[in-house]
Design a protein around this motif. Structure first.
Motif, PDB file in Angstrom:
ATOM      1  N   TYR A 114      32.205  82.980  -3.275  1.00  0.00           N
ATOM      2  CA  TYR A 114      31.254  82.744  -2.185  1.00  0.00           C
ATOM      3  C   TYR A 114      29.958  82.156  -2.738  1.00  0.00           C
ATOM      4  O   TYR A 114      29.404  81.197  -2.188  1.00  0.00           O
ATOM      5  CB  TYR A 114      30.954  84.043  -1.440  1.00  0.00           C
ATOM      6  N   SER A 115      29.474  82.750  -3.836  1.00  0.00           N
ATOM      7  CA  SER A 115      28.246  82.268  -4.469  1.00  0.00           C
ATOM      8  C   SER A 115      28.383  80.805  -4.872  1.00  0.00           C
ATOM      9  O   SER A 115      27.446  80.014  -4.707  1.00  0.00           O
ATOM     10  CB  SER A 115      27.921  83.122  -5.703  1.00  0.00           C
ATOM     11  N   LEU A 116      29.541  80.449  -5.370  1.00  0.00           N
ATOM     12  CA  LEU A 116      29.794  79.067  -5.764  1.00  0.00           C
ATOM     13  C   LEU A 116      29.645  78.129  -4.568  1.00  0.00           C
ATOM     14  O   LEU A 116      29.043  77.054  -4.673  1.00  0.00           O
ATOM     15  CB  LEU A 116      31.198  78.944  -6.358  1.00  0.00           C
ATOM     16  N   GLY A 117      30.166  78.545  -3.429  1.00  0.00           N
ATOM     17  CA  GLY A 117      30.087  77.716  -2.234  1.00  0.00           C
ATOM     18  C   GLY A 117      28.657  77.501  -1.766  1.00  0.00           C
ATOM     19  O   GLY A 117      28.248  76.369  -1.468  1.00  0.00           O
ATOM     20  N   VAL A 118      27.878  78.574  -1.711  1.00  0.00           N
ATOM     21  CA  VAL A 118      26.481  78.471  -1.261  1.00  0.00           C
ATOM     22  C   VAL A 118      25.653  77.650  -2.247  1.00  0.00           C
ATOM     23  O   VAL A 118      24.868  76.781  -1.849  1.00  0.00           O
ATOM     24  CB  VAL A 118      25.858  79.871  -1.081  1.00  0.00           C
ATOM     25  N   ASP A 119      25.825  77.927  -3.531  1.00  0.00           N
ATOM     26  CA  ASP A 119      25.059  77.202  -4.551  1.00  0.00           C
ATOM     27  C   ASP A 119      25.397  75.712  -4.532  1.00  0.00           C
ATOM     28  O   ASP A 119      24.516  74.864  -4.719  1.00  0.00           O
ATOM     29  CB  ASP A 119      25.342  77.782  -5.937  1.00  0.00           C
ATOM     30  N   ALA A 120      26.663  75.408  -4.317  1.00  0.00           N
ATOM     31  CA  ALA A 120      27.073  74.004  -4.248  1.00  0.00           C
ATOM     32  C   ALA A 120      26.453  73.318  -3.033  1.00  0.00           C
ATOM     33  O   ALA A 120      26.060  72.143  -3.102  1.00  0.00           O
ATOM     34  CB  ALA A 120      28.598  73.908  -4.187  1.00  0.00           C
ATOM     35  N   LEU A 121      26.329  74.059  -1.942  1.00  0.00           N
ATOM     36  CA  LEU A 121      25.740  73.493  -0.726  1.00  0.00           C
ATOM     37  C   LEU A 121      24.249  73.218  -0.921  1.00  0.00           C
ATOM     38  O   LEU A 121      23.738  72.174  -0.489  1.00  0.00           O
ATOM     39  CB  LEU A 121      25.955  74.451   0.445  1.00  0.00           C
ATOM     40  N   ILE A 122      23.555  74.142  -1.579  1.00  0.00           N
ATOM     41  CA  ILE A 122      22.135  73.923  -1.877  1.00  0.00           C
ATOM     42  C   ILE A 122      21.978  72.695  -2.773  1.00  0.00           C
ATOM     43  O   ILE A 122      21.083  71.867  -2.575  1.00  0.00           O
ATOM     44  CB  ILE A 122      21.524  75.163  -2.564  1.00  0.00           C
ATOM     45  N   THR A 171      16.721  79.067   2.965  1.00  0.00           N
ATOM     46  CA  THR A 171      16.700  78.129   1.836  1.00  0.00           C
ATOM     47  C   THR A 171      17.550  76.899   2.117  1.00  0.00           C
ATOM     48  O   THR A 171      17.162  75.770   1.779  1.00  0.00           O
ATOM     49  CB  THR A 171      17.188  78.825   0.545  1.00  0.00           C
ATOM     50  N   LEU A 172      18.697  77.098   2.730  1.00  0.00           N
ATOM     51  CA  LEU A 172      19.549  75.956   3.070  1.00  0.00           C
ATOM     52  C   LEU A 172      18.824  75.023   4.040  1.00  0.00           C
ATOM     53  O   LEU A 172      18.825  73.799   3.867  1.00  0.00           O
ATOM     54  CB  LEU A 172      20.862  76.447   3.687  1.00  0.00           C
ATOM     55  N   SER A 230      28.007  92.403   2.270  1.00  0.00           N
ATOM     56  CA  SER A 230      26.973  91.772   1.452  1.00  0.00           C
ATOM     57  C   SER A 230      27.035  90.255   1.597  1.00  0.00           C
ATOM     58  O   SER A 230      26.002  89.578   1.581  1.00  0.00           O
ATOM     59  CB  SER A 230      27.126  92.168  -0.020  1.00  0.00           C
ATOM     60  N   ILE A 231      28.234  89.724   1.763  1.00  0.00           N
ATOM     61  CA  ILE A 231      28.379  88.283   1.961  1.00  0.00           C
ATOM     62  C   ILE A 231      27.831  87.871   3.324  1.00  0.00           C
ATOM     63  O   ILE A 231      27.152  86.848   3.457  1.00  0.00           O
ATOM     64  CB  ILE A 231      29.859  87.866   1.814  1.00  0.00           C
ATOM     65  N   ILE A 232      28.117  88.678   4.340  1.00  0.00           N
ATOM     66  CA  ILE A 232      27.575  88.397   5.674  1.00  0.00           C
ATOM     67  C   ILE A 232      26.048  88.400   5.627  1.00  0.00           C
ATOM     68  O   ILE A 232      25.381  87.516   6.183  1.00  0.00           O
ATOM     69  CB  ILE A 232      28.078  89.434   6.695  1.00  0.00           C
ATOM     70  N   ALA A 233      25.502  89.404   4.950  1.00  0.00           N
ATOM     71  CA  ALA A 233      24.044  89.477   4.812  1.00  0.00           C
ATOM     72  C   ALA A 233      23.522  88.286   4.012  1.00  0.00           C
ATOM     73  O   ALA A 233      22.469  87.723   4.329  1.00  0.00           O
ATOM     74  CB  ALA A 233      23.657  90.788   4.128  1.00  0.00           C
ATOM     75  N   ASP A 234      24.270  87.896   2.988  1.00  0.00           N
ATOM     76  CA  ASP A 234      23.843  86.779   2.145  1.00  0.00           C
ATOM     77  C   ASP A 234      23.817  85.472   2.922  1.00  0.00           C
ATOM     78  O   ASP A 234      22.949  84.622   2.706  1.00  0.00           O
ATOM     79  CB  ASP A 234      24.775  86.653   0.938  1.00  0.00           C
ATOM     80  N   ILE A 235      24.772  85.307   3.819  1.00  0.00           N
ATOM     81  CA  ILE A 235      24.780  84.106   4.653  1.00  0.00           C
ATOM     82  C   ILE A 235      23.478  84.024   5.448  1.00  0.00           C
ATOM     83  O   ILE A 235      22.836  82.969   5.529  1.00  0.00           O
ATOM     84  CB  ILE A 235      25.991  84.105   5.606  1.00  0.00           C
ATOM     85  N   ALA A 236      23.090  85.170   6.017  1.00  0.00           N
ATOM     86  CA  ALA A 236      21.847  85.208   6.792  1.00  0.00           C
ATOM     87  C   ALA A 236      20.638  84.926   5.910  1.00  0.00           C
ATOM     88  O   ALA A 236      19.731  84.176   6.290  1.00  0.00           O
ATOM     89  CB  ALA A 236      21.700  86.569   7.473  1.00  0.00           C
ATOM     90  N   ILE A 237      20.630  85.522   4.721  1.00  0.00           N
ATOM     91  CA  ILE A 237      19.513  85.348   3.797  1.00  0.00           C
ATOM     92  C   ILE A 237      19.433  83.914   3.265  1.00  0.00           C
ATOM     93  O   ILE A 237      18.349  83.389   2.993  1.00  0.00           O
ATOM     94  CB  ILE A 237      19.649  86.339   2.618  1.00  0.00           C
ATOM     95  N   SER A 238      20.584  83.271   3.119  1.00  0.00           N
ATOM     96  CA  SER A 238      20.626  81.925   2.540  1.00  0.00           C
ATOM     97  C   SER A 238      20.173  80.850   3.520  1.00  0.00           C
ATOM     98  O   SER A 238      19.755  79.761   3.098  1.00  0.00           O
ATOM     99  CB  SER A 238      22.048  81.599   2.058  1.00  0.00           C
ATOM    100  N   ILE A 239      20.260  81.131   4.799  1.00  0.00           N
ATOM    101  CA  ILE A 239      19.925  80.127   5.811  1.00  0.00           C
ATOM    102  C   ILE A 239      18.521  79.548   5.636  1.00  0.00           C
ATOM    103  O   ILE A 239      18.348  78.318   5.701  1.00  0.00           O
ATOM    104  CB  ILE A 239      20.118  80.699   7.227  1.00  0.00           C
ATOM    105  N   LYS A 261      15.542  74.832   4.570  1.00  0.00           N
ATOM    106  CA  LYS A 261      14.381  74.243   3.893  1.00  0.00           C
ATOM    107  C   LYS A 261      14.799  73.088   2.990  1.00  0.00           C
ATOM    108  O   LYS A 261      14.165  72.024   2.981  1.00  0.00           O
ATOM    109  CB  LYS A 261      13.672  75.307   3.056  1.00  0.00           C
ATOM    110  N   THR A 262      15.866  73.301   2.230  1.00  0.00           N
ATOM    111  CA  THR A 262      16.308  72.280   1.286  1.00  0.00           C
ATOM    112  C   THR A 262      16.858  71.058   2.000  1.00  0.00           C
ATOM    113  O   THR A 262      16.686  69.924   1.532  1.00  0.00           O
ATOM    114  CB  THR A 262      17.379  72.852   0.336  1.00  0.00           C
ATOM    115  N   TYR A 263      17.496  71.281   3.131  1.00  0.00           N
ATOM    116  CA  TYR A 263      17.999  70.140   3.903  1.00  0.00           C
ATOM    117  C   TYR A 263      16.837  69.292   4.415  1.00  0.00           C
ATOM    118  O   TYR A 263      16.880  68.057   4.348  1.00  0.00           O
ATOM    119  CB  TYR A 263      18.853  70.622   5.074  1.00  0.00           C
ATOM    120  N   LEU A 264      15.803  69.961   4.915  1.00  0.00           N
ATOM    121  CA  LEU A 264      14.648  69.232   5.440  1.00  0.00           C
ATOM    122  C   LEU A 264      13.797  68.634   4.322  1.00  0.00           C
ATOM    123  O   LEU A 264      13.243  67.542   4.467  1.00  0.00           O
ATOM    124  CB  LEU A 264      13.783  70.164   6.294  1.00  0.00           C
ATOM    125  N   ASP A 265      13.688  69.365   3.220  1.00  0.00           N
ATOM    126  CA  ASP A 265      12.862  68.921   2.096  1.00  0.00           C
ATOM    127  C   ASP A 265      13.665  69.027   0.800  1.00  0.00           C
ATOM    128  O   ASP A 265      13.507  69.984   0.036  1.00  0.00           O
ATOM    129  CB  ASP A 265      11.593  69.779   2.011  1.00  0.00           C
TER     130      ASP A 265
END
Length: 202
Positions: A172-180, A129-130, A118-127, A132-136
């Protein structure tokens, strides 16, 4: 009498759930521009993570995937109704990777393997948004993300069973959310802020 784990966990869960309201308002006002691909994917993956985690016992850390599933599905539906769906090649690739991981999870039926997949899938799903947010960086509300990250930290602190099943997804969620959140903070970089103001005035 409730112990501090219950108080902290309950408080964080309430705040986490309440954050959906201002986020959705931002989407409707077009101040916030979420990627529906990520949000639908997060809803599904959070549900899988919640089921796998619950199979090993109930704990306050379980509120993260449960509330995450509810919040993500709500945002995804609102975003689609607001006409915010963008299906880029990157989105399609990420969806394909996520689907593959989910299929593998369905085959294994093993809780820990399910969490990892699920984390591997989440990494793919998060890309999407990550990226998009980096660009905008103006497309995401930085303050809401800071609050959300804080609630995730509180839920982790409130965890009473410090096992890999209870901590893997929240950490893991903490890491992704912090990156966003970090990417959203790029809107305060002078050059980016000035360029944004110029685009609004043109």
């Amino acid at each position: 009498m409730y112990d501090w784990h219950t108080i902290v966990g309950t408080g964080a869960a309430i705040i986490m759930t309440a954050l959906v309201v201002p986020y959705v308002r931002g989407v409707l006002r077009e101040d916030t521009r979420p990627n529906p691909v990520s949000w639908f994917g997060w809803a599904l993956l959070y549900a899988i993570a919640a089921a796998a985690q619950a199979s090993k016992g109930l704990d306050w850390s379980l509120t993260i995937p449960v509330i995450g599933a509810f919040s993500a599905s709500t945002v995804a539906v609102i975003a689609l109704r607001a006409g915010k769906a963008l299906w880029t090649p990157v989105d399609r690739f990420c969806i394909a990777v996520a689907i593959l991981a989910i299929i593998l999870w369905a085959i294994t039926k093993e809780p820990l393997t399910a969490l990892v997949l699920s984390i591997i899938a989440d990494i793919a799903i998060s890309i999407p948004t990550l990226y998009k947010t980096y660009l905008d960086p103006f497309s995401e509300p930085w303050l809401l993300w800071i609050i959300y990250v804080t609630t995730v930290v509180l839920e982790i602190i409130a965890t009473t069973e410090l096992t890999i099943y209870n901590l893997l997804v929240p950490l893991y969620s903490l890491g992704v959310d912090a990156l966003i959140t970090l990417f959203a903070f790029r809107q305060f970089i002078p050059t980016i802020s000035q360029a944004h103001k110029k685009s609004l005035s043109d």
